[in-house]
Write a protein that holds these residues in place. Structure first.
Motif, PDB file in Angstrom:
ATOM      1  N   ASN A 199       0.828  -1.199   0.000  1.00 11.55           N
ATOM      2  CA  ASN A 199       0.000   0.000   0.000  1.00 11.55           C
ATOM      3  C   ASN A 199       0.865   1.253   0.000  1.00 11.55           C
ATOM      4  O   ASN A 199       0.605   2.205  -0.728  1.00 11.55           O
ATOM      5  N   PHE A 203       2.266   1.710  -3.551  1.00  6.51           N
ATOM      6  CA  PHE A 203       1.292   2.194  -4.527  1.00  6.51           C
ATOM      7  C   PHE A 203       0.943   3.661  -4.289  1.00  6.51           C
ATOM      8  O   PHE A 203       0.823   4.452  -5.226  1.00  6.51           O
ATOM      9  N   LYS A 262       1.558   6.907  -6.811  1.00  6.25           N
ATOM     10  CA  LYS A 262       0.521   7.852  -7.244  1.00  6.25           C
ATOM     11  C   LYS A 262       0.970   9.305  -7.050  1.00  6.25           C
ATOM     12  O   LYS A 262       0.508  10.206  -7.749  1.00  6.25           O
ATOM     13  N   GLN A 295      -7.164   6.089  -5.394  1.00  8.03           N
ATOM     14  CA  GLN A 295      -6.440   7.351  -5.262  1.00  8.03           C
ATOM     15  C   GLN A 295      -6.365   8.020  -6.627  1.00  8.03           C
ATOM     16  O   GLN A 295      -6.226   7.360  -7.660  1.00  8.03           O
ATOM     17  N   SER A 302      -4.260  10.479  -9.237  1.00  4.19           N
ATOM     18  CA  SER A 302      -2.828  10.580  -9.518  1.00  4.19           C
ATOM     19  C   SER A 302      -2.449  12.029  -9.797  1.00  4.19           C
ATOM     20  O   SER A 302      -3.308  12.897  -9.974  1.00  4.19           O
ATOM     21  N   LEU A 307      -6.065   1.051  -6.991  1.00  4.50           N
ATOM     22  CA  LEU A 307      -4.625   0.880  -7.031  1.00  4.50           C
ATOM     23  C   LEU A 307      -4.263  -0.416  -7.764  1.00  4.50           C
ATOM     24  O   LEU A 307      -5.126  -1.276  -7.981  1.00  4.50           O
TER      25      LEU A 307
END
Length: 546
Positions: A209, A212, A216, A341, A343, A359
């Motif tokens: 996590n 990722f 982003k 999320q 980017s 993600l």
């Protein structure tokens, strides 16, 4: 029309390793770059220096007899020692138990007993929190707690000294015995039953996590991330500390607890490139007198999460704080925490109107809460997710785990969402009766259960009402026992010191009865409407839905 089901890219390589190994890799690549800057403690360390400290702490814990799988509580605001414990426990396979620094005695006692913590690391006191005194008061009721270490006393020096008896080979042997899928962290989330549940996360959960989330934000070793959000949340310890460790970026810790002036100072003096916060934190900085004189030219990105972000606030952050690449993240503690999320390259419109796309390696779907069927894109339903970010389960609570994660591995969020044709998700409401106050997730049932214990209270119901500063505030409807009297001030005073300050009701209504359905269920929607009217909050409520 397509159904609301999406899968993140799978060409990104998953991390299958332990946190300690990832730290070693970062030291090999960026050992002489700054790792940790804590202005309020005068701490400034390179990655090599940081790892050396972590290893000393890890050896100290081993010397105390801490084995892999043992639980070690960490209870304090944002200090360097918090991060040392985070990485040191991971180094030796101990499970860190995050204890909210706002907790008071009843909550502390529950967390220590429920997790079975053998060791607690804390400090003597901070502001109004007398940590050592509270530990001493609950210790007789926590038989499993063997040792308390106050890091602002000689306890810390003694811990490091004890570690000198542990060799590098001892530490390496412990590391070799660990698995990436081992539980490494317990984070307590409020429960609808009145008791917090311990979301249990593995190395792989939080490492991937962190990776990722950092991707982003387009992080690399030149980034300097300002982390004013609390470490006891995934936001601070995973998206902040761990993401920096994955990419070799610098952790900048501006203050023990949020202070807009100190955050602005750190942003300018440390030339930060990224800033984290919940919307209320950004609002406080935008309204602070120092904003106009702070050099924010180094800022480019960051993460806003924790509660819905007002569109105008997002636009001001981009325009006035130079955060042209700020991102929005969504998730929950049980998902390590992020599942969607935006980017840095998404349009401003997407970043102010959605919480982004899933993600890598993460699946998301929107289902009808009644039937469980996946809805069409554009339709509202419950947001569900599965993938490497989903927790191992709730600590020592198989029943609650089964309620949250279904037989196919889908984590049910309780949030209402929509998904557009491009997979962008928008959170539109909540199924669960949860209050989000300034980024803190609060379940009314927990407060209701506590209010029931007051001798004058016969019944209590808690709801959220709109608030300009915190998004929501807590209102309690209280029914007194026959012949009893109680004032709002007396009830609040009784709560102080026993539950976290953010759970103490802002408003108290003494009532004779509650609005009920014909089947005997409390009508909280009606309670909320009446409370808004009685408090004169109709205009605030209108801005909430605008």
């Amino acid at each position: 029309m397509a159904v609301a089901l999406d899968h993140g890219p799978t060409d990104v390589v998953l991390i299958d390793d332990m946190i300690g190994s990832v730290l070693d890799s970062t030291v090999e690549r960026f050992g002489d770059r700054e790792a940790l800057v804590v202005p309020h403690q005068g701490v400034r360390q390179t990655w090599r220096e940081f790892r050396n400290t972590v290893d000393r702490v890890a050896k100290g814990l081993m010397a105390l007899g801490v084995e892999s799988g043992d639980r070690v509580g960490m209870w304090s605001p944002n200090f360097a020692e918090w991060i040392y414990i985070q990485f040191a426990t991971a180094r030796i396979g101990a499970i860190q138990v995050n204890v909210n620094p706002a907790y008071r005695t009843s909550e502390l006692e529950y967390a220590l007993n429920q997790s079975g913590a053998r060791v607690l690391v804390t400090m003597t006191s901070y502001l109004t929190s007398e940590y050592r005194a509270m530990v001493e008061s609950v210790s007789p009721n926590v038989p499993g707690l063997e040792r308390t270490i106050c890091f602002d006393t000689e306890d810390w020096t003694e811990l490091l000294a004890a570690g000198e008896s542990v060799t590098d080979e001892d530490l390496a042997a412990r590391a070799r015995s660990l698995s990436p899928d081992d539980a490494i962290n317990i984070q307590y989330t409020s429960g609808t039953t009145g008791f917090p549940k311990g979301a249990t996360l593995s190395h792989n959960n939080i490492l991937n996590n962190a990776s990722f989330v950092g991707s982003k934000c387009a992080y690399d070793e030149t980034d300097r991330v300002c982390i004013p959000v609390p470490f006891y949340h995934c936001f601070g310890m995973v998206m902040g500390n761990l993401a920096c460790a994955v990419y070799g970026a610098t952790m900048v810790i501006p203050c023990p607890t949020f202070d807009p002036a100190e955050v602005l100072r750190a942003l300018g003096e440390e030339r930060c490139t990224s800033l984290y916060g919940v919307p209320t934190m950004f609002i406080a900085q935008l309204g602070h007198e120092d904003l106009a004189t702070t050099d924010l030219s180094s800022l480019r990105t960051g993460i806003m999460a924790g509660s819905p972000c007002p569109i105008e606030v997002m636009k001001r952050v981009i325009d006035e704080m130079n955060m042209s690449q700020v991102t929005i993240a969504y998730g929950q503690t049980e998902t390590s925490p992020v599942s969607t999320q935006t980017s840095t390259t998404d349009s401003v419109d997407l970043r102010v109107s959605t919480v982004g796309q899933v993600l890598p390696h993460v699946e998301s779907k929107i289902i009808d809460p009644e039937t469980g069927d996946t809805v069409e894109r554009g339709e509202s339903g419950e947001y569900c997710t599965r993938g490497p970010h989903v927790m191992l389960g709730y600590w020592d609570d198989d029943d609650k785990t089964a309620e949250a994660i279904d037989s196919e591995g889908w984590m049910h969020s309780g949030d209402l969402a929509t998904m557009d044709d491009d997979g962008y998700v928008n959170i539109v409401g909540r199924i669960k009766d949860m209050i989000i106050r300034g980024g803190e997730n609060i379940y009314p049932r927990e407060i209701e259960e506590f209010l029931y214990t007051h001798p004058s209270v016969d019944d209590a119901q808690v709801i959220g009402v709109p608030d300009l500063k915190y998004g929501e505030e807590i209102a309690a409807w209280v029914q007194l026992a026959a012949g009893e009297s109680l004032t709002e001030q007396e009830l609040k005073a009784w709560c102080a010191g026993k539950i976290a300050h953010f759970k103490v009701p802002r408003y108290v209504f003494f009532v004779d009865s509650f609005p009920m359905t014909v089947t005997g269920k409390i009508r909280k929607v009606e309670m909320r409407e009446k409370s808004i009217a009685d408090l004169g909050l109709a205009d605030v409520a209108a801005t909430e839905t605008a």
